[in-house]
Scaffold this motif. Structure first.
Motif, PDB file in Angstrom:
ATOM      1  N   GLY A 277       0.693  -1.165   0.108  1.00  0.00           N
ATOM      2  CA  GLY A 277       0.160  -0.120   0.216  1.00  0.00           C
ATOM      3  C   GLY A 277       0.818   1.209   0.133  1.00  0.00           C
ATOM      4  N   TYR A 278       2.120   1.114  -0.113  1.00  0.00           N
ATOM      5  CA  TYR A 278       2.877   2.546  -0.074  1.00  0.00           C
ATOM      6  C   TYR A 278       2.960   3.188  -1.466  1.00  0.00           C
ATOM      7  N   GLU A 279       2.944   4.480  -1.677  1.00  0.00           N
ATOM      8  CA  GLU A 279       3.170   5.177  -2.856  1.00  0.00           C
ATOM      9  C   GLU A 279       4.831   5.289  -3.180  1.00  0.00           C
ATOM     10  N   ALA A 280       5.105   5.644  -4.514  1.00  0.00           N
ATOM     11  CA  ALA A 280       6.604   5.767  -4.761  1.00  0.00           C
ATOM     12  C   ALA A 280       7.006   6.819  -4.086  1.00  0.00           C
ATOM     13  N   SER A 281       6.308   7.854  -3.412  1.00  0.00           N
ATOM     14  CA  SER A 281       6.786   9.286  -2.654  1.00  0.00           C
ATOM     15  C   SER A 281       6.959   8.677  -1.270  1.00  0.00           C
TER      16      SER A 281
END
Length: 286
Positions: A277-281
């Motif tokens: 669930g992490y974003e690239a940012s």
């Protein structure tokens, strides 16, 4: 800064094939880097032509080899810096780690300080996020322990640090004593987890088992920034395969006008962290 020589002052064996080595700085240099707040990295230069065994597949001398190492010491350490180095068996076109580990006290390492690494636009690490996660595979602990020290040694920084160190066997866990001491010194800011990937794991092992999974990420690391409005940054460091599994490969920008390779860029977020669930940012591939 140009190429400099750094004399070996002390060395300690960390495991059967890795060493902790302390080097001195030139007399006119107080810190290894230009800013003691920022992480450092040094490109070690090894002239393999001095050794007959360092030849390529066509039996030609290899010449100058370069390999980057991030010190495990805080960049504000004065007059010295420490490297954690694994002595991989030399192969054609390699052998820098082996050469460093075989240095004797009084001999010198030759290298050049690398440019500051930009982490999503800035080289600063301290006071940027509410939480950071450090995912280390083997010797990938080296640059990440430096990040932890930068944050934890600043009493004005309240960032919480979650460290996940993944190794094959329990005796392979590098810097375990130092990591556990840091956790004791900062009980409300540093949270440490270990995972083993080998076959002969003792039955009473209390850590995780495996190279990584969504469940491991959710339990050992801080949640994504999108989960609660607090900011999170996950750093991943290890072999290419380890990094790719956790976060996807490093990419390259288009070639430069002179035809040389474009600079390395983060590339798309893939792997365990994307699935968790992490974003690239939220992620930086070290």
């Amino acid at each position: 800064m140009g190429v400099s020589s750094y004399p070996l002052l002390e060395k300690w064996q960390q495991s059967h094939d890795s060493w902790l080595l302390r080097f001195g700085l030139p007399t006119d240099q107080k810190f290894l880097g230009t800013d003691p707040r920022l992480p450092t990295c040094i490109s070690v230069h090894h002239d393999s032509s001095l050794l007959d065994k360092d030849k390529d597949k066509d039996n030609n001398k290899v010449g100058l080899l370069k390999k980057s190492y991030s010190p495990i010491s805080h960049p504000a350490t004065e007059r010295t810096f420490d490297l954690l180095v694994k002595a991989y068996t030399p192969v054609p076109g390699g052998g820098v780690g082996d050469a460093i580990c075989n240095l004797r006290v009084g001999q010198s390492l030759v290298g050049k300080l690398k440019a500051e690494r930009l982490v999503h636009g800035s080289p600063l690490i301290g006071k940027r996020w509410n939480r950071i996660g450090l995912v280390a595979g083997g010797t990938g602990i080296a640059p990440l322990i430096q990040l932890a020290r930068i944050i934890l040694d600043d009493p004005a920084d309240d960032t919480k640090v979650y460290l996940l160190s993944i190794n094959r066997n329990e005796h392979d866990i590098l810097m375990r004593k130092e990591i556990d001491q840091l956790a004791k010194d900062h009980p409300n800011r540093l949270y440490v987890s270990y995972s083993l990937t080998g076959k002969n794991i003792r039955s009473d092992w209390e850590g995780y088992i495996g190279r990584g999974s969504v469940d491991m990420a959710k339990n050992a690391l801080p949640p994504p920034s999108s989960s609660d409005g607090k900011t999170t940054m996950i750093f991943v460091c290890g072999t290419d395969g380890f990094r790719d599994m956790w976060a996807g490969p490093i990419a390259r920008a288009p070639p430069l006008p002179d035809g040389s390779k474009g600079p390395k860029i983060q590339g798309d977020l893939l792997g365990v962290l994307k699935e968790a669930g992490y974003e690239a940012s939220d992620v930086f591939k070290y």
